[in-house]
Design an enzyme around this catalytic site. Structure first.
Site, PDB file in Angstrom:
ATOM      1  CB  THR A  49      16.426  -2.241 -36.368  1.00 38.60           C
ATOM      2  OG1 THR A  49      15.211  -1.752 -35.777  1.00 38.60           O
ATOM      3  CG2 THR A  49      17.138  -1.084 -37.059  1.00 38.60           C
ATOM      4  CB  CYS A  50      15.360  -6.495 -33.748  1.00 37.83           C
ATOM      5  SG  CYS A  50      15.927  -5.354 -32.482  1.00 37.83           S
ATOM      6  NE  ARG A  52      13.827   2.293 -35.255  1.00 40.94           N
ATOM      7  CZ  ARG A  52      12.934   3.056 -34.634  1.00 40.94           C
ATOM      8  NH1 ARG A  52      12.003   3.669 -35.335  1.00 40.94           N
ATOM      9  NH2 ARG A  52      12.958   3.212 -33.335  1.00 40.94           N
ATOM     10  CD  GLU A 114      19.513   0.940 -29.409  1.00 42.70           C
ATOM     11  OE1 GLU A 114      20.632   0.413 -29.480  1.00 42.70           O
ATOM     12  OE2 GLU A 114      18.801   1.170 -30.392  1.00 42.70           O
ATOM     13  N   GLY A 115      22.809   2.659 -28.089  1.00 44.82           N
ATOM     14  CA  GLY A 115      23.654   3.143 -29.161  1.00 44.82           C
ATOM     15  C   GLY A 115      23.769   2.237 -30.356  1.00 44.82           C
ATOM     16  CD  GLN A 120      20.183  -1.734 -35.338  1.00 40.54           C
ATOM     17  OE1 GLN A 120      19.605  -0.769 -34.838  1.00 40.54           O
ATOM     18  NE2 GLN A 120      19.967  -2.975 -34.930  1.00 40.54           N
ATOM     19  N   GLY A 192      24.820 -17.079 -34.491  1.00 39.98           N
ATOM     20  CA  GLY A 192      24.904 -15.916 -35.366  1.00 39.98           C
ATOM     21  C   GLY A 192      26.235 -15.211 -35.140  1.00 39.98           C
ATOM     22  CB  SER A 195      26.211  -5.776 -35.976  1.00 43.30           C
ATOM     23  OG  SER A 195      24.822  -5.775 -36.233  1.00 43.30           O
ATOM     24  CG  MET A 196      21.800  -8.172 -31.598  1.00 43.24           C
ATOM     25  SD  MET A 196      21.740  -6.575 -30.755  1.00 43.24           S
ATOM     26  CE  MET A 196      20.468  -5.761 -31.719  1.00 43.24           C
TER      27      MET A 196
END
Length: 451
Positions: A49-50, A52, A114-115, A120, A192, A195-196
């Site tokens: 993820t952004c 980790r 945060e969900g 992810q 973009g 998902s984000m």
């Protein structure tokens, strides 16, 4: 179960290292393939993820597994092993389960509660399934982590403690004002369509921006997001899609830019932003949620622009308050870790129990056949009654010990009961292994449904 996770996150590494170690999708695929090719690992999954990067694996040797996974992470991230090692964390068996469950509940997120992390984790599992690198253990683990995360959000108020990274970023840009009031009548450019970015566009639409422009390298994905934003009964926001080549022109007209792409280089340079600032009076707000960064950090030095990126979000989140519900979520995690461990230990002995019952059935069949040879005058009804009687005797003799051994095996330290059972009844290890393989194949076909 020999679950191992090796990784780094915003809690252990500076953003500059996370940024350099980020793994594009094609690199993740190669990492998973190489992990299975390595001797200690039989399963592997990547959660990237952004904030980790974690490599999960089922290994047969702890120290060799740590060394191999650490080396592979360094090789594929492009950060040297000596530089990367001080930032790595290692979790093994129950501690690894506890870690992923905590991550799924948002306890380990930059913004607690945060969900977005659930989506992810779901993507990481789907990737492992598609590449056939996630077997029984990782499939069970990731599926259960999703259920634990959903349970935490439904049974507690953890949502009050946290929010999506998008919302947190917009709050930082709003600088104390309500996001809805700050965003009202603004023109937003979203770069973009993943998902984000989709979450950012939906959040901006709900906040009341006048227009959202979606720029993406794949036009079809941008068009799809526009259709979702403008569907009847929605927010009523005006939205349109543009090609990436039009970003410069749109930048000059935008009040707010959110960028989150999978690009490996900068999407917006300081020169791009400086050109967009020429002749404008209103400030330009920039939210960079990409890792590695999409927007040049040198933008911080420009006047008339406010940039919030992952690094500044990490600094801001350090002072964010924790809700009282966090303790309740931690209790849920601990209970679920214990239940998962018990289930995995119980499942470990199942092939041995099945092999034992199969051996008993063979003995019954053999003895009944021998009896038929000695008593050929038995009629069909008598022969059936004798067979049922012998089977009942065997079943009753095996019932209590097999039930009890499953209970004992589910307790901590119960892994040795399967070995004891095999030794006591002289079970063929190949037979037990065959039962395990057959059960795994059945799981691949049925239990590992798409999430």
């Amino acid at each position: 179960m020999s679950l191992l996770v090796v990784g780094l996150s915003h809690r252990t590494a500076p953003v500059s290292v996370l940024e350099r170690a980020s793994l594009p999708t094609d690199t993740q695929v190669k990492l998973l393939q190489d992990s299975l090719a390595a001797e200690p690992a039989t399963e592997a999954a990547v959660l990237a993820t952004c904030n980790r990067i974690e490599l999960y694996a089922d290994v047969d040797k702890f120290h060799a597994g740590v060394a191999e996974l650490s080396t592979l992470l360094a090789q594929h991230s492009g950060v040297g092993l000596e530089e990367l090692t001080p930032y790595l964390y290692v979790h093994y068996e129950d501690r690894a389960v506890h870690h992923l469950f905590s991550v799924a509940c948002g306890l380990d997120s930059m913004v607690v509660g945060e969900g977005q992390i659930l989506a992810q984790i779901k993507d990481a599992l789907a990737q492992g399934q598609d590449l056939h690198t996630a077997g029984r253990l990782l499939n069970d683990l990731f599926q259960q982590s999703l259920r634990v995360g959903k349970r935490a959000h439904s049974e507690t108020g953890i949502d009050r403690a946290g929010q999506s990274l998008v919302t947190f970023g917009l709050e930082q840009l709003a600088a104390g004002a309500a996001v809805e009031a700050w965003a009202k009548r603004k023109r937003a450019l979203v770069i973009g369509a993943g998902s984000m970015s989709s979450l950012a566009a939906a959040t901006l639409a709900r906040a009341g921006v006048d227009e959202i422009v979606i720029a993406n390298r794949t036009a079809a994905r941008a068009d799809r997001l526009v259709r979702i934003l403008t569907e009847p009964g929605g927010t009523g926001v005006t939205a349109r899609a543009v090609e990436m080549g039009a970003v410069g022109d749109e930048l000059a007209q935008a009040d707010l830019v959110v960028s989150c792409t999978g690009a490996t280089g900068l999407v917006l340079t300081a020169a791009d932003i400086e050109a967009a600032l020429y002749g404008r009076e209103a400030p330009l707000a920039l939210l960079d949620l990409a890792m590695p960064r999409d927007i040049d950090a040198a933008v911080h030095r420009l006047g008339g622009v406010r940039l919030v990126d992952i690094e500044s979000l990490a600094e801001a989140s350090a002072d964010a308050p924790m809700a009282a519900d966090v303790d309740q979520v931690r209790t849920i995690v601990s209970d679920e870790v214990a239940a998962f461990g018990a289930a995995q230990r119980a499942a470990h002995i199942t092939p041995t129990v099945v092999a034992l019952r199969a051996m008993a059935a063979d003995v019954v069949s053999s003895e009944v056949a021998r009896l038929e040879g000695r008593l050929p005058d038995l009629d069909e009804k008598q022969r059936a009654e004798v067979t049922r009687t012998v089977r009942r005797v065997v079943d009753k003799l095996l019932h209590a010990p097999t039930v009890r051994v499953k209970q004992l095996a589910s307790e901590p330290g119960g892994a040795g009961y399967a070995d004891a059972l095999r030794e006591l009844f002289d079970l063929d290890p190949q037979t037990v292994a065959a039962v395990s393989r057959a059960d795994l194949n059945d799981t691949d076909g049925v239990g590992r449904g798409r999430v």
